[in-house]
Write an enzyme that holds these catalytic residues in place. Structure first.
Site, short mmCIF file in Angstrom:
data_model
loop_
_atom_site.label_atom_id
_atom_site.label_comp_id
_atom_site.label_asym_id
_atom_site.label_seq_id
_atom_site.Cartn_x
_atom_site.Cartn_y
_atom_site.Cartn_z
N ARG A 77 0.82 -1.21 0.00
CA ARG A 77 0.00 0.00 0.00
C ARG A 77 0.86 1.27 0.00
O ARG A 77 0.47 2.29 -0.56
CB ARG A 77 -0.96 -0.01 1.19
N LYS B 257 -16.78 -16.60 2.96
CA LYS B 257 -18.22 -16.45 3.18
C LYS B 257 -18.99 -15.99 1.96
O LYS B 257 -18.58 -15.05 1.29
CB LYS B 257 -18.44 -15.42 4.29
N GLY C 268 -6.76 -7.90 -1.27
CA GLY C 268 -6.76 -8.86 -0.17
C GLY C 268 -5.95 -10.12 -0.43
O GLY C 268 -4.83 -10.08 -0.92
N GLY D 259 -12.34 -4.75 -0.25
CA GLY D 259 -13.72 -4.37 0.06
C GLY D 259 -14.22 -3.29 -0.88
O GLY D 259 -15.34 -3.34 -1.40
P1 AMP Z 1 -12.34 -13.82 2.33
O1 AMP Z 1 -11.79 -12.82 3.28
O2 AMP Z 1 -13.80 -14.00 2.38
O3 AMP Z 1 -11.82 -13.61 0.90
O4 AMP Z 1 -11.77 -15.23 2.81
C1 AMP Z 1 -10.43 -15.56 2.80
C2 AMP Z 1 -10.24 -16.72 3.73
O5 AMP Z 1 -11.04 -17.80 3.30
C3 AMP Z 1 -8.82 -17.23 3.76
O6 AMP Z 1 -8.29 -17.00 5.04
C4 AMP Z 1 -8.95 -18.72 3.47
O7 AMP Z 1 -8.17 -19.54 4.31
C5 AMP Z 1 -10.42 -18.98 3.75
N1 AMP Z 1 -10.91 -20.14 2.99
C6 AMP Z 1 -10.87 -20.35 1.68
N2 AMP Z 1 -11.36 -21.55 1.37
C7 AMP Z 1 -11.70 -22.14 2.53
C8 AMP Z 1 -12.27 -23.41 2.87
N3 AMP Z 1 -12.56 -24.32 1.92
N4 AMP Z 1 -12.51 -23.65 4.18
C9 AMP Z 1 -12.20 -22.75 5.13
N5 AMP Z 1 -11.67 -21.54 4.87
C10 AMP Z 1 -11.43 -21.24 3.58
#
Ligand code: AMP
Length: 410
Positions: free
Chosen positions: A36, A215, A367, A390
């Protein structure tokens, strides 16, 4: 189109520059990833070379949530790194507002820069406008803080793309209070708006989106919006298991959001074949190396969880990405922090680089996916890596950005 720093004459003028210098620090307050700061340099260098007196400002972390550990969130390491990278001293001021700050700014010369201390040391920075509308005391607190910041300068520059979706005082209230003075975007925001804007308004086709991460709930808005714009959405990460479980498939102990099953089913019906889910997964009982198996996603054993996309999915997803003309990617395909569950994510990074080489516009939405590009050593083979995860998602979702709207039109 907004005015940019190329449209203003900064010589001898005090320029308040909002940057997003919110870098990760380790326990010893060392910067672990300075992307950044690097991304802010073109704007800072240009304004310094033009003889501006730069008052740089940013937030760092969430000191509001840990008032007892406030010192952990000082911007001192950032000031030091800026000094190193620019080859000119960037002193850290003791605060971001107040008489001492005003006095030091008054003593500045042309072509000098100072960094204000963390904006979030003042809770007024993050008072949400919704709350401020309901509570005149909060409105006054936010306005009084913004007024002090605004009084420091003759011009305002927003180059904090990662914060553009937030209604923070330094992002919206300050430029509002500087009405009549030049208020423009820096090079980073200009570049982000160009690439993300062109992707949604006029993508070269086929336009493929790859969405992963933990999520579905975080990405519902953007999935809805992208469904109408792109040709294919490839889903990976834990998100996929919510979609699969919603259709009655056994997903074992995989991370799911049961309260979203109805929404997930609805989305799939709406999307039809556009929305693709993994055919196979790498599963394990725990998130650690060893003991992994590859299974078809419809047969995940009850005691295992899906932690990455499997080899068949990698092959089909990579082919879709490689033959696309524009690709947007946000969110890892698995638990990429822990090998071997990083293979799907690394393969996507490689496919993105291959697509770029074949002439596609490739965009990574900040991210974790940006870290994955770095980890795979392929970051320089992507058209654009957004600095704001975000913010990039909200922009693609079509949400208005008041922090940009308030700036001067070109
Ligand atoms: P996000 O911030 O929503 O982009 O999520 C990123 C996080 O999702 C990372 O820390 C990954 O370890 C987690 N992640 C990705 N795939 C999986 C999975 N199959 N089970 C659990 N965590 C996951």
């Amino acid at each position: 189109m907004k005015k940019t720093i190329d449209d203003i004459n900064v010589r001898g003028r005090r320029v308040l520059v909002r940057l997003d210098l919110n870098v990760p620090l380790d326990d010893a307050a060392r910067i672990t990833d300075d992307r950044r700061i690097q991304a802010a340099l073109p704007t800072v260098k240009k304004l310094l070379a033009d003889g501006g007196r730069l008052i740089l400002m940013s937030h760092l972390g969430r000191p509001d949530e840990e008032p007892e550990n406030k010192h952990k969130y000082s911007l001192r390491p950032v000031a030091e790194r800026l000094t190193q990278l620019l080859g000119t001293s960037v002193p850290l001021l003791p605060d971001c507002v107040g008489p001492e700050v005003a006095a030091q700014v008054a003593r500045m010369h042309d072509g000098e820069a100072v960094l204000l201390e963390n904006l979030r040391f003042h809770e007024a920075e993050t008072i949400k406008d919704k709350r401020a509308i309901q509570n005149p005391k909060l409105r006054e607190q936010k306005d009084a803080f913004a007024r002090q910041l605004a009084s420091l300068a003759d011009m305002y520059v927003n180059d904090a793309f990662g914060t553009c979706h937030r209604d923070n005082a330094s992002m919206i209230t300050v430029p509002q209070m500087m009405a009549g003075k030049p208020r423009v975007v820096g090079y980073l925001v200009q570049r982000e708006l160009k690439f993300l804007g062109e992707t949604v308004s006029n993508p070269k086709r086929p336009f493929v989106c790859v969405l992963g991460g933990a999520k579905v709930s975080d990405k519902l808005g953007v999935i809805h919006s992208l469904l109408t714009k792109c040709d294919t959405i490839l889903i990976g990460g834990a998100m996929a298991y919510t979609f699969l479980a919603a259709e009655g498939m056994g997903v074992g102990k995989s991370l799911v959001e049961p309260d979203l099953y109805d929404t997930a089913r609805q989305l799939r019906t709406e999307a039809g074949p556009k929305l693709r889910l993994p055919a196979d997964s790498i599963v394990a009982s725990e998130i650690k190396a060893g003991g992994t198996t590859t299974v078809c996603t419809s047969f995940i054993p009850a005691d295992k969880m899906g932690l990455d996309i499997g080899p068949v999915t990698i092959k089909t997803y990579a082919e879709v990405v490689r033959t696309a003309k524009s690709v947007f990617w946000n969110g890892p395909m698995g638990v990429f922090e822990v090998p071997p569950f990083d293979q799907g994510t690394i393969a996507m990074a490689q496919a993105m680089a291959d697509a770029t080489r074949s002439g596609a516009i490739t965009i990574v939405g900040g991210g974790d996916s940006a870290s994955a590009m770095d980890k795979a050593g392929l970051a320089d083979r992507i058209t654009h890596i957004s600095t704001g995860g975000g913010a990039a998602l909200e922009f693609l979702e079509g949400k208005p950005f008041a922090a940009i709207d308030v700036l001067d039109d070109a």
